[in-house]
Design an enzyme around this catalytic site. Structure first.
Site, short mmCIF file in Angstrom:
data_model
loop_
_atom_site.label_atom_id
_atom_site.label_comp_id
_atom_site.label_asym_id
_atom_site.label_seq_id
_atom_site.Cartn_x
_atom_site.Cartn_y
_atom_site.Cartn_z
N ASN A 20 8.69 40.30 -14.19
CA ASN A 20 8.43 38.87 -14.08
C ASN A 20 9.17 38.26 -12.90
OD1 ASN A 20 10.63 39.57 -15.99
ND2 ASN A 20 11.04 37.39 -15.89
N GLN B 19 3.53 40.31 -18.36
CA GLN B 19 3.06 39.96 -17.01
C GLN B 19 1.98 40.92 -16.51
OE1 GLN B 19 3.77 37.16 -15.64
NE2 GLN B 19 5.62 36.51 -16.75
N HIS C 199 0.62 32.21 -23.81
CA HIS C 199 0.70 31.12 -22.83
C HIS C 199 0.79 31.60 -21.38
CE1 HIS C 199 5.15 30.93 -21.89
NE2 HIS C 199 5.21 31.62 -23.01
N CYS D 204 11.60 31.14 -17.21
CA CYS D 204 11.05 30.99 -18.55
C CYS D 204 12.17 30.60 -19.50
CB CYS D 204 10.38 32.26 -19.06
SG CYS D 204 10.00 33.47 -17.85
N1 PLP Z 1 8.75 38.98 -21.28
C1 PLP Z 1 8.37 38.59 -20.05
C2 PLP Z 1 8.18 39.60 -18.98
C3 PLP Z 1 8.16 37.24 -19.78
O1 PLP Z 1 7.79 36.85 -18.54
C4 PLP Z 1 8.34 36.30 -20.81
C5 PLP Z 1 8.18 34.87 -20.50
O2 PLP Z 1 8.92 34.03 -20.83
C6 PLP Z 1 8.71 36.76 -22.09
C7 PLP Z 1 8.91 38.11 -22.28
C8 PLP Z 1 8.87 35.82 -23.26
O3 PLP Z 1 7.63 35.38 -23.70
P1 PLP Z 1 7.43 34.21 -24.79
O4 PLP Z 1 7.57 32.93 -24.06
O5 PLP Z 1 6.07 34.41 -25.36
O6 PLP Z 1 8.47 34.41 -25.84
#
Ligand code: PLP
Length: 368
Positions: free
Chosen positions: A149, A183, A203, A320
């Protein structure tokens, strides 16, 4: 001309019109609790199982291998927390690229006696050799995400899986291969038969927030929470049926043509910034088209603010989480980009972007 050009799609995407329609229709048409014994409940349960079948078809897996969760963080949490129940702790290998949803389990695992080893991703890629060098007879879990990510790098999941399977045979003990595939979904090819567990988030693919999937090839794990036994007991609690229907719609909307258009946008930007002060950190052939990690001449946060002043929204890393900046920097430092860590920005595309956005982005990047 738009006022806002949104390039933080790896953090979250806008829900699609079709997914939103599924959501509202589901709320109105399927108000029953899927566990209820009367007709309205049975209807809701049928819809839920139909969604599981449709999601399984998109992911080319069996419906019984999918658990609906509240998001990728929870999907990963179910896998990682299960280790805490082990009577004899062993070793866990975590790549230096992992999202906090994986990496944050390290202190708890260590507390319980697990040996947690970081596998360094040189220039954003975990090599099969580096992984092989760390696997021992005590290794119980290997976590290497499918696409980073932070950097967009695509891991060679096939080669990594071969190493894991070979070592399993050598030591005669199962090793769980967890591939956080958030991703990768809709962006790169996915072959879930190569891994034992994978996490997905709605999302990130134009579905609603608060819905995700856990793919479990076989077997059972310990749940994170305890309750009414829904989702094979792995994710108890009344199912988010509307969210699940909307996620399923978003999954079915994934289209290779969109992935190609997104790739052409990032190629166009790469080409246009040649000779400017902004540099791509990773070559295009090692990256997913939707993530473009760039180094700028400025500290990341200054660069992000400057771009925002021009209506261009990017992130200073893997935004995130609210402490994303430090975490993104740590990932970059541990993954061979120490020199760029403080001045990296992440541009991430989605099918919602258009030529107008790309022009604005290129103009803004060239102004550094
Ligand atoms: N793993 C990766 C690679 C992410 O980019 C994200 C994004 O936040 C997550 C896990 C967590 O996802 P979520 O927001 O559905 O908990």
């Amino acid at each position: 001309m738009k006022d806002i050009h949104y390039f933080d799609n790896a953090a979250t995407t806008r829900i699609s019109a079709a997914a939103l329609e599924s959501y509202t229709k589901s709320c109105l048409n399927h108000p029953g609790n899927p566990s209820a014994a009367y007709r309205l409940g049975h209807e809701a349960k049928d819809v839920l199982e139909d969604c599981r079948r449709r999601a399984a078809a998109v992911l080319s897996v069996q419906p019984g291998q999918l658990v609906f969760t509240s998001g990728a963080t929870e999907s990963i949490g179910i896998v990682m927390s299960s280790l805490l129940w082990a009577k004899a702790p062993g070793q866990v290998l975590i790549s230096s690229l992992e999202h906090e949803a994986v990496a944050a389990w390290a202190p708890m695992l260590k507390e319980k006696g697990w040996d947690v080893v970081t596998v360094r991703a040189k220039k954003g890629l975990v090599s099969p050799e580096a992984l092989e060098a760390e696997i021992t007879a005590k290794t119980r879990l290997v976590a290497v995400m499918a696409v980073s990510n932070s950097l967009g790098t695509i891991q060679d999941t096939k080669a990594l899986s071969e190493v894991v399977r070979r070592k399993e045979a050598e030591y005669g003990r199962p090793i769980t291969f967890l591939s956080d595939s958030v991703q990768a979904l809709g962006k790169t090819g996915l072959d879930l038969s190569l891994v034992d567990a994978a996490s997905f988030s709605a999302h990130k693919v134009h579905g609603p927030r608060g819905v995700g999937l856990l793919y479990l090839k076989k077997g059972q794990l310990q749940p994170l929470s305890h309750g009414g036994g829904q989702e094979r007991g792995l994710r108890p609690g009344t199912e988010n049926l509307a969210g699940i229907e909307a996620f399923t719609t978003a999954l079915e909307e994934l289209d290779e043509e969109d992935a190609r258009r997104i790739r052409s946008y990032s190629d166009e930007v790469r080409e246009a910034i040649k000779g400017s002060k902004v540099k791509a950190l990773v070559p295009a052939d090692q990256c997913s088209g939707h993530i473009l990690a760039l180094s700028t001449p400025l500290p990341s946060e200054v660069a992000v603010r400057m771009l925002q002043d021009r209506g261009v929204l990017v992130s200073s890393g893997s935004a995130c989480s609210n402490n994303a900046r430090g975490k993104a920097e740590a990932v970059l430092r541990a993954s061979g980009f120490a020199e760029a860590a403080g001045n990296m920005i992440r541009v991430s595309f989605s099918r919602d972007n258009d030529e107008d956005d790309i022009r604005a982005l290129i103009e803004a990047l060239r102004s550094f």
